[in-house]
Design a protein around this motif. Structure first.
Motif, short mmCIF file in Angstrom:
data_model
loop_
_atom_site.label_atom_id
_atom_site.label_comp_id
_atom_site.label_asym_id
_atom_site.label_seq_id
_atom_site.Cartn_x
_atom_site.Cartn_y
_atom_site.Cartn_z
N ILE A 182 0.83 -1.20 0.00
CA ILE A 182 0.00 0.00 0.00
C ILE A 182 0.87 1.25 0.00
CG2 ILE A 182 -0.19 0.10 2.52
CD1 ILE A 182 -3.08 1.09 2.07
N THR A 183 0.52 2.16 -0.84
CA THR A 183 1.26 3.43 -0.92
C THR A 183 0.44 4.58 -0.36
OG1 THR A 183 0.43 3.78 -3.17
CG2 THR A 183 2.55 2.67 -2.95
N TYR A 184 -0.79 4.29 -0.03
CA TYR A 184 -1.64 5.32 0.56
C TYR A 184 -1.12 5.70 1.94
CZ TYR A 184 -5.97 7.90 1.44
OH TYR A 184 -6.86 8.89 1.69
N SER A 185 -1.30 6.92 2.36
CA SER A 185 -0.76 7.44 3.63
C SER A 185 -1.32 6.67 4.81
CB SER A 185 -1.10 8.93 3.76
OG SER A 185 -0.73 9.40 5.03
N LYS A 186 -0.42 6.09 5.65
CA LYS A 186 -0.86 5.35 6.84
C LYS A 186 -1.41 6.29 7.91
CE LYS A 186 1.92 1.18 6.40
NZ LYS A 186 2.85 0.26 7.05
N SER A 187 -0.97 7.51 7.89
CA SER A 187 -1.51 8.47 8.88
C SER A 187 -3.00 8.69 8.65
CB SER A 187 -0.74 9.78 8.79
OG SER A 187 -0.91 10.37 7.51
N LYS A 188 -3.43 8.66 7.36
CA LYS A 188 -4.85 8.80 7.07
C LYS A 188 -5.62 7.54 7.44
CE LYS A 188 -4.29 12.15 3.30
NZ LYS A 188 -4.58 12.45 1.87
N LEU A 189 -4.89 6.39 7.58
CA LEU A 189 -5.52 5.12 7.96
C LEU A 189 -5.43 4.84 9.46
CD1 LEU A 189 -4.42 2.73 5.07
CD2 LEU A 189 -6.77 3.20 5.77
N SER A 190 -4.79 5.73 10.23
CA SER A 190 -4.51 5.45 11.65
C SER A 190 -5.78 5.26 12.48
CB SER A 190 -3.66 6.58 12.24
OG SER A 190 -4.36 7.81 12.14
N LYS A 191 -6.89 5.84 12.08
CA LYS A 191 -8.11 5.66 12.86
C LYS A 191 -8.79 4.32 12.54
CE LYS A 191 -10.97 8.37 9.64
NZ LYS A 191 -11.89 9.52 9.54
N TYR A 192 -8.25 3.61 11.52
CA TYR A 192 -8.82 2.32 11.15
C TYR A 192 -7.91 1.14 11.53
CZ TYR A 192 -11.39 5.57 8.14
OH TYR A 192 -12.12 6.62 7.67
N VAL A 193 -6.59 1.36 11.61
CA VAL A 193 -5.63 0.27 11.85
C VAL A 193 -4.67 0.70 12.96
CG1 VAL A 193 -3.95 -1.28 10.80
CG2 VAL A 193 -5.79 -0.33 9.41
N ILE A 194 -4.41 -0.22 14.01
CA ILE A 194 -3.56 0.07 15.17
C ILE A 194 -2.22 -0.65 15.00
CG2 ILE A 194 -3.41 0.04 17.70
CD1 ILE A 194 -5.74 1.63 16.54
N GLY A 195 -1.11 -0.02 15.58
CA GLY A 195 0.22 -0.62 15.47
C GLY A 195 0.60 -1.45 16.68
N LEU A 196 1.50 -2.47 16.53
CA LEU A 196 1.95 -3.36 17.61
C LEU A 196 2.88 -2.67 18.59
CD1 LEU A 196 2.66 -6.73 15.75
CD2 LEU A 196 0.92 -6.30 17.47
N GLU A 197 3.41 -1.52 18.25
CA GLU A 197 4.31 -0.82 19.16
C GLU A 197 3.63 -0.42 20.47
OE1 GLU A 197 6.04 -0.73 15.20
OE2 GLU A 197 4.02 -0.25 16.00
N ASN A 198 2.31 -0.36 20.47
CA ASN A 198 1.55 -0.03 21.68
C ASN A 198 1.40 -1.30 22.50
OD1 ASN A 198 -0.29 0.86 23.61
ND2 ASN A 198 -1.41 2.13 22.14
N LEU A 199 2.45 -1.64 23.33
CA LEU A 199 2.52 -2.89 24.10
C LEU A 199 1.41 -2.97 25.14
CD1 LEU A 199 4.04 -5.49 24.69
CD2 LEU A 199 5.52 -4.23 26.22
N THR A 200 1.09 -1.86 25.76
CA THR A 200 0.04 -1.86 26.80
C THR A 200 -1.29 -2.26 26.20
OG1 THR A 200 1.19 -0.13 28.03
CG2 THR A 200 -1.15 -0.43 28.49
N GLU A 201 -1.59 -1.74 24.98
CA GLU A 201 -2.85 -2.08 24.34
C GLU A 201 -2.89 -3.56 23.96
OE1 GLU A 201 -5.58 -0.36 23.91
OE2 GLU A 201 -4.75 1.39 24.89
N VAL A 202 -1.76 -4.09 23.55
CA VAL A 202 -1.71 -5.51 23.18
C VAL A 202 -1.97 -6.39 24.39
CG1 VAL A 202 -0.24 -7.35 22.30
CG2 VAL A 202 -0.18 -5.11 21.21
N LEU A 203 -1.26 -6.12 25.54
CA LEU A 203 -1.46 -6.94 26.76
C LEU A 203 -2.88 -6.78 27.29
CD1 LEU A 203 1.94 -6.42 28.62
CD2 LEU A 203 1.16 -8.41 27.32
#
Length: 1441
Positions: free
Chosen positions: A684-705
């Motif tokens: 995907i070449t579309y801006s991920k910042s525009k997709l941030s409200k739809y898709v979450i990243g794994l770097e947020n360890l607290t949210e994962v646990l």
């Protein structure tokens, strides 16, 4: 035969030739004959009286020379370095290598050219005759394959010229005299053994109007062309297989002038005297100045400007007929078009108007232009060009057009348009630009038809079936071309709009109603854009919406055409084309999306993955806002589904630490987390910042646990089986946790921990075991855990594990002292052998530290049986039964002096179960604990007892170990005795074991020895000797194969005295009587001779004993054999050496140190002459009857050289005595004859007459072998042959004087300056062609016929008494390597007379001959100063007296 012949003098001074029955030799220097000589070699019996003279002809080609030769063969002996010094013609020497180089250059540059315009010669062969060979080897050949088929056409024009020129001169010629001949000739070339190569040429010969030429030059110059042999005859030759070739200029034969086009041209040009250039006013020809010079220059111009254009125009008309399969790409290469890369110069200037003049000679209806390919049928052009209704003429692959029925290209447009319109049958002339330019200058300029868009549109409407199915790009190019003049009204109804699905839409003007309009496309409206850019990529709508491609204008069309259509869609013109807008795109997406549903958040992905990727890339390209697409299923997941952008449940990115392909994501996914499709995330070449409200990243360890914790099945959802690498990934991921975070409790339930030494992964909760951490220093080197199972030790092999266990979970870590004293040492005794070895390694690694803290531990460990014991040679596999011993019971295995004394089954050494790395520390620790490092006296006696018991069954092993025991005692004798006192050592041995060890060593049969045959045995001290005396006694006494060092030990064993004389003499007799020479015989003898020499000097009585014992014995070792004193001399003549037999030998150099001993024993200083004569007799088993030849031995080559060497030595010995030898002393001397048989000296002759005496007369006598020199024969008093015979002989005169009348060789030297050495081939081709020959061959003869001519005599089988018979003895120097030239035509009497006229031939007034100056033959003097030839019955040669 003309001036050009003289070019041969570049390489020779004496050419000769045979033609018919004539043999001719030329000698311009007058060295041997008066200029030259000619023989009727058959009637004058040259081959009989002078066979050597004709040896080259017979040896080389088998010419019998007693029969007439059909043809002519020239021989040119090559000029040598010595000849070049003497020659007045040329100072250049030539050898076969240079001639071979000339052959190669001729073949590469002139091979086919030289045959193009000849009328007779059809075959050329070049051969090589090597030294010692009789059959020439073919190097190169050039021949006309279809000679018979074209022979008539080839000579048609030439055969007519003579009579026509005669009629012209007599004013009998009337009417048009133009003659023409055209034919295709096939040449075959072959080089060495390579595959033959064939090539085809088209050749056109033309004779212009003689009357017109004669009239023009008579009116202009008041000259008659007949008087100057000026003939309007030209020729054209073109290679059909080589379109890139450059032509040559010819005057029958090639001139060294390249032409600037493919075609080679021949003309009856006025050329320079050396025939290397066209004649010009600056040439120094011996003719009057003024109008005659201008006549020659004008004649060449007349041929170029008038005759050649006429011929060329006619040739181009004939070309398609003679070569119907000519390639369209090379058609115009047959025209006189000057190539830009071609040569320039004088001829280029002459050729500059050839093209225009040729065009001027065309008729308007001449079909000489390339039209469309024949595969394209011509279309209907009624109403356009009526003259084009019937065009049926074609050539090979294309139609032929003329000026009146073809269109010339539109020069203002792309050349590709011309190719397209000709492919649809439009009668377009495919023309060379240079021809186009000349056409516009010619008188045809007003008759030319030019192509235009108007004519093409008319053709398209009338011939739709010819273009609607052609290549798409071609239709597009036509579309762009017909739009060029903006006459759109003529386009209405043409289906030419290029669409993205590969079809075409019909052009409709908007003012017309779409209803009822028929179009090949289902759509009547087509979309362009959405932007002005016509570049296409993977993100373009045309690559996404495959089901709707018939709605889009193709973006692959040319940019100019795209721009024109885009502007039209914006409103500039009234066409059925619109701009693409986003609403249309949205409708197309929902229409093509499989399974689309407004009410479902997730639908199956099916096969839509790639299509979805393209849509997202299109969004990026167009920069669409996603709000417009929130209700469309556009998010692919790892579950192979599509989710709407806007949903209640969020998705996670697969990426972690900016790596999409990471090891964490699959593990987290196992716990129930939903991720977007990986490929989607990667691409995907579309801006991920525009997709941030739809898709979450794994770097947020607290949210994962947190997500893991709130799962309904927790902790069951995390209690899964993990692999070790998966455990490491999770631990590394959890490294970012904070110790005070409550969420840390989740970690205790994860199966990510392991015990030390175990692989199973466990969770810490729930569990009832007590957990510890190993001491920091022992974590990686603890060995093996042997504590009870109620206690557990956790693995902390990584920093992240240590962090979790120490900082997060708080597990206790033990100290090193606490761990080894409480958890290891108490449990050592109960471990398995495998375990105890591991523990020993780790224990000994810390032994020094432990002993420093607890000294008592040394005594305790030294008396504990915990060390595995084994033999000195432990097997590789670990033994099942392990015997444990105390350290004080073991021996040091590194002391090889000790370890080698034990057998393989004695378990007295520490086991080798440990690695080499630990081995040193292991042994060092054992030494600290009391392991033995030396043998005591009792140990030595114990070894002797063990050896005595085992030597019967294991003699080899015991023998070897006994020798090691001897070495051990010898090395340690002084050390064990103390203060270097042997008595003290003896006492210590005695007192240590209550036995007398020295006496035991002397009297026991334990010493390992070998006898003379190498047999191993055991001996007492008084029965053997050490290795020091091996060469003196080794064949008669056992030897200890060891050299002792300790003098006290030697004395104690009573080995400190030399062996007695009787034993040494017995050793010498044993050595000399052996059937096979001992490998150390030379060393044995040398040592014995030294012993005898020393004993003789010490006590003279020993000498008498030696003489008595060795009388008549063969005791002196020389050259691998033993000899008695009478057969050996101290100094042997050098000339004998290896040539000597076994009668007398020389004392070897290495024994000459003891020559006084040998003299005392009867050896002589030197050999005598009678001895030498006796040596020769050994080669002659029947010395009593040398006259009986039936029994006399024939010497081999090796024997012959040996005998000659001895005879030379006898002669030298006589000379050294400075007096002649008495006949009585040499009466028995034998010398070798020419038959390699030994004959008495006074029965044989020395040959001092050589060739002066016939071999038959010599055969009646015994002649000494040629290896015996004259000086040796004189010294020995041998009889000479000259005293018996006298030489005699007579000569006869033959031949008729035949010479070139001009005496001066300087004249020839000047002539050949105008004829390069490379012109030899052309000059002789010219002569052969004029003579009517069809075949010609060139042969380089590398053989030297100056050698013995016995082969010739045997060939003739007669007059064998004639030897070395030449017409002149000096001519022998011309019998070496030579160049041969053969043709199948004979000389006429007229040719003989022409050849004698140096510089004036007989062809000047012959219109049928190529040569015109009469001096060509003299090119032969490049190579030789003595030419000769044979013709018919005559042998002719030119000589210079």
């Amino acid at each position: 035969m003309g001036v050009g012949f003289n070019s041969i003098y570049h390489i020779t001074d004496s050419p000769s030739f045979i033609t018919g029955d004539q043999y001719v030799i030329l000698d311009p220097h007058d060295w041997y004959f008066d200029g030259g000589i000619r023989y009727d070699f058959i009637n004058e019996n040259i081959v009989t009286d002078y066979p050597d003279q004709l040896t080259p002809f017979i040896n080389s080609f088998g010419i019998p020379c007693d029969k007439k030769l059909n043809g002519t063969i020239f021989r040119y002996p090559l000029r040598t370095a010595q000849d070049a010094i003497d020659s007045e013609i040329s100072k250049n020497e030539y050898d076969p290598i240079k001639i071979l180089t000339m052959f190669d250059k001729f073949y590469e540059n002139e091979s086919i050219n030289c045959l193009l315009f000849l009328k007779s010669v059809e075959s050329i062969k070049i051969l090589e005759l090597k030294e010692n060979e009789f059959v020439p080897k073919l190097l190169y050949s050039i021949e006309i394959v279809n000679a018979k088929q074209i022979r008539k056409k080839r000579g048609l024009v030439d055969r007519s010229i003579g009579s026509l020129m005669k009629d012209l001169g007599e004013k009998k010629l009337s009417g048009n005299t133009i003659l023409e001949s055209v034919f295709v000739v096939t040449f075959r070339q072959q080089k060495f053994d390579e595959e033959p190569k064939e090539s085809q040429w088209i050749i056109f010969n033309w004779l212009g109007d003689l009357n017109a030429a004669a009239t023009y030059f008579n009116e202009t110059f008041k000259r008659k062309i007949v008087d100057y042999k000026l003939i309007p005859n030209v020729g054209i030759a073109v290679p059909l297989n080589d379109p890139e070739a450059f032509g040559r200029l010819f005057c029958f034969l090639p001139l060294p002038i390249l032409l600037p086009f493919r075609v080679s041209l021949h003309g009856h040009f006025a050329v320079s005297t050396n025939r290397r250039s066209l004649w010009s006013a600056t040439d120094g020809e011996d003719l009057a100045e003024g109008t005659l010079a201008k006549l020659k220059v004008s004649w060449n111009q007349y041929l170029f400007n008038v005759i050649l254009p006429q011929a060329w125009a006619k040739f181009l008309v004939h070309l398609p007929i003679e070569v119907p399969e000519i390639n369209i790409k090379e058609f115009y290469s047959f025209w006189p078009i000057i190539k830009e890369s071609g040569p320039g110069g004088f001829v280029n200037n002459q050729s500059k108007n050839l093209l225009l003049n040729t065009i001027e000679n065309f008729k308007i209806a001449d079909k000489v232009f390339c039209g469309p390919p024949k595969s394209f049928s011509l279309g209907n052009i009624s109403g356009i060009l009526p003259s084009c209704q019937k065009i049926l003429t074609s050539c090979g692959s294309f139609h032929l057009l003329s000026i009146e029925n073809g269109f010339l290209p539109d020069e203002s447009t792309n050349p590709n348009i011309s190719k397209i319109i000709e492919s649809i049958g439009f009668p377009l002339i495919n023309i060379n630009p240079k021809i186009y330019e000349e056409l516009k200058k010619s008188h045809h300029k007003d008759s030319l038809n030019i192509c235009s868009p108007h004519f093409v549109r008319m053709y398209l409407h009338q011939n739709k079936s010819k273009w609607e199915n052609i290549k798409r790009d071609d239709i597009i190019s036509l579309f762009e071309y017909v739009l060029k003049d903006q006459n759109y009204a003529e386009l209405d109804g043409l289906t030419m709009i290029p669409l993205s699905d590969g079809t075409f839409g019909t052009i409709i003007q908007q003012k017309k109603h779409y209803f009822g309009i028929k179009s090949k496309s289902k759509n009547l409206v087509f979309y362009i854009g959405p932007d002005y850019n016509n570049s296409i990529n993977d993100n373009d709508e045309r690559n996404i919406f495959a089901k709707n491609l018939n709605k889009f204008i193709d973006k692959n069309i040319p940019t100019d055409l795209w721009n024109l259509l885009y502007k039209g869609a914006q409103g500039e013109w009234d066409l059925n084309i619109k701009i693409l807008i986003p609403s249309v795109v949205a409708n197309i997406i929902t229409g093509e999306l499989s399974g689309y549903s407004v009410g479902r958040d997730e639908i199956p992905l099916n096969d839509s993955c790639e299509w979805i990727f393209k849509i997202w890339n299109n969004f990026k390209e167009r920069d669409y806002d996603l709000i417009e697409f929130e209700e469309i299923h556009l998010l692919p997941t790892n579950s192979n589904t599509l989710r709407k952008l806007k949903t209640n449940q969020k998705c996670f990115w697969n990426s972690f630490n900016n790596k999409i392909d990471n090891d964490l994501q699959p593990l987290i996914e196992k716990f129930g987390i939903v991720f977007v499709d990986k490929q989607f995330e990667k691409r995907i070449t579309y801006s991920k910042s525009k997709l941030s409200k739809y898709v979450i990243g794994l770097e947020n360890l607290t949210e994962v646990l947190t997500c893991l914790n709130v799962v309904a099945t927790f902790p069951k959802n995390v209690q899964i089986t993990l692999q070790p690498q998966e455990m490491e990934i999770i631990i590394n991921y959890l490294r970012c946790l904070s110790p005070d975070n409550l969420i840390n409790n989740i970690v205790k339930y994860l199966p990510i921990f392991s015990e030390v030494g175990k692989k199973d992964l466990i969770a810490l909760e729930p569990s009832k075991r007590t957990w510890y951490l190993l001491p920091s220093g022992d974590e990686k080197n603890y060995g093996k855990i042997i504590a009870p199972n109620t206690m557990g030790f956790l693995d902390t092999s990584t920093s992240n594990k240590r962090f979790l266990l120490e900082s997060i979970i708080k597990v206790k870590r033990l100290s090193q002292q606490e761990y080894w004293t409480k958890f290891v040492i108490p449990y050592l005794g109960s471990q398995t052998p495998e375990t105890i070895e591991i523990v020993i390694i780790k224990l000994f690694e810390r032994l020094q530290l432990l002993l420093s803290e607890n000294p008592k531990l040394k005594f305790d460990l030294g008396n504990i049986a915990f060390i595995p014991a084994s033999t000195i040679k432990q097997k590789e596999k670990q033994e099942t039964h392990v015997e444990l011993k105390k350290p004080t019971e073991l021996y040091d295995p590194e002391n090889h002096y000790i370890s080698g004394l034990f057998f393989d089954d004695e378990r007295l050494f520490p086991a080798k179960n440990f690695s080499e790395k630990f081995r040193d520390n292991f042994l060092t620790s054992l030494k600290v604990l009391g392991m033995k490092s030396y043998l005591s006296p009792s140990d030595i006696i114990q070894r002797l007892d063990v050896f005595a018991k085992r030597k019967k069954d294991e003699i080899i092993i015991v023998h070897k170990k006994s020798l090691k025991l001897v070495q051990y005692i010898d090395k340690n004798y002084d050390k064990l005795s103390g203060n270097n006192n042997p008595q003290l050592f003896a006492r210590s041995l005695f007192t240590s074991s209550n036995v007398d060890l020295p006496l035991i060593l002397q009297n026991r049969e334990w010493i390992p020895t070998v006898d003379s045959m190498g047999k191993k045995q055991f001996s007492k001290a008084n029965e053997c000797r050490s290795n020091k005396y091996k060469n003196l006694v080794g064949l008669v006494m056992p030897i200890i194969e060891y050299s002792f060092e300790n003098k006290h030990f030697i004395k104690n064993m009573q080995w400190d005295s030399s062996p007695p004389v009787d034993i040494v003499i017995a050793q010498l007799k044993a050595c000399s009587s052996m059937g096979i020479i001992h490998e150390n015989t030379s060393k044995i003898c040398e040592e014995i001779y030294k012993y005898m020499n020393d004993e003789m000097n010490r006590n003279k009585s020993n000498l008498d004993k030696f003489k008595e014992e060795l009388k008549d014995e063969k005791w002196i070792f020389c050259n691998g054999k033993f000899y008695s004193s009478q057969r050996v001399v101290i100094e042997l003549d050098k000339n004998l050496g290896s040539n000597n037999t076994s009668l007398i030998v020389e004392l070897p150099f290495e024994f000459k140190h003891y020559k006084e001993l040998f003299k005392e024993m009867g050896v002589r200083q030197k050999i005598s002459i009678p001895d030498l004569i006796s040596i020769i007799k050994e080669f002659h088993p029947n010395t009593t009857n040398t006259t009986n030849t039936d029994t006399v031995k024939t010497l081999s080559s090796e024997e012959l050289h040996k005998v000659v060497s001895v005879i030379e030595l006898i002669a030298n010995r006589i000379n050294e005595q400075n007096s002649s030898c008495e006949s009585e002393s040499l009466k028995d001397l034998l010398v070798p004859s020419t038959e390699c048989q030994l004959v008495k000296l006074y029965e044989i002759y020395y040959d001092d007459m050589k060739t002066r005496l016939d071999d038959n007369e010599k055969n009646e006598l015994k002649i000494v072998h040629t290896l015996i020199s004259y000086s040796v024969a004189k010294t020995l008093g041998m009889k000479m042959l000259a005293g018996k015979f006298i030489d005699s002989g007579a000569n006869n005169d033959y031949g008729e004087v035949y010479e070139q009348n001009e005496q001066l060789a300087v004249r020839i030297s000047n002539i050949i300056r105008d004829y390069s050495v490379g012109s030899i081939f052309n000059e002789f081709l010219q002569n052969a062609d004029d003579a009517g020959a069809r075949k010609i061959s060139f042969i380089i003869d590398e053989r030297d016929n100056r050698k013995n001519n016995k082969w010739l005599l045997s060939f003739l089988n007669k007059n064998s008494d004639k030897q070395n018979s030449l017409l002149s003895d000096e001519m022998n120097q011309w019998q070496g390597p030579a160049l041969w030239i053969y043709n199948d035509a004979e000389f006429t009497q007229h040719d003989f007379e022409s050849l004698k006229k140096l510089g004036m031939g007989g062809k000047k007034n012959d219109k049928t001959k190529i040569g015109r100056f009469g001096i060509g033959f003299n090119c032969a003097y490049h190579l030789t100063d003595l030419p000769s030839f044979v013709i018919s019955f005559y042998y002719v040669f030119f000589l210079n007296l």
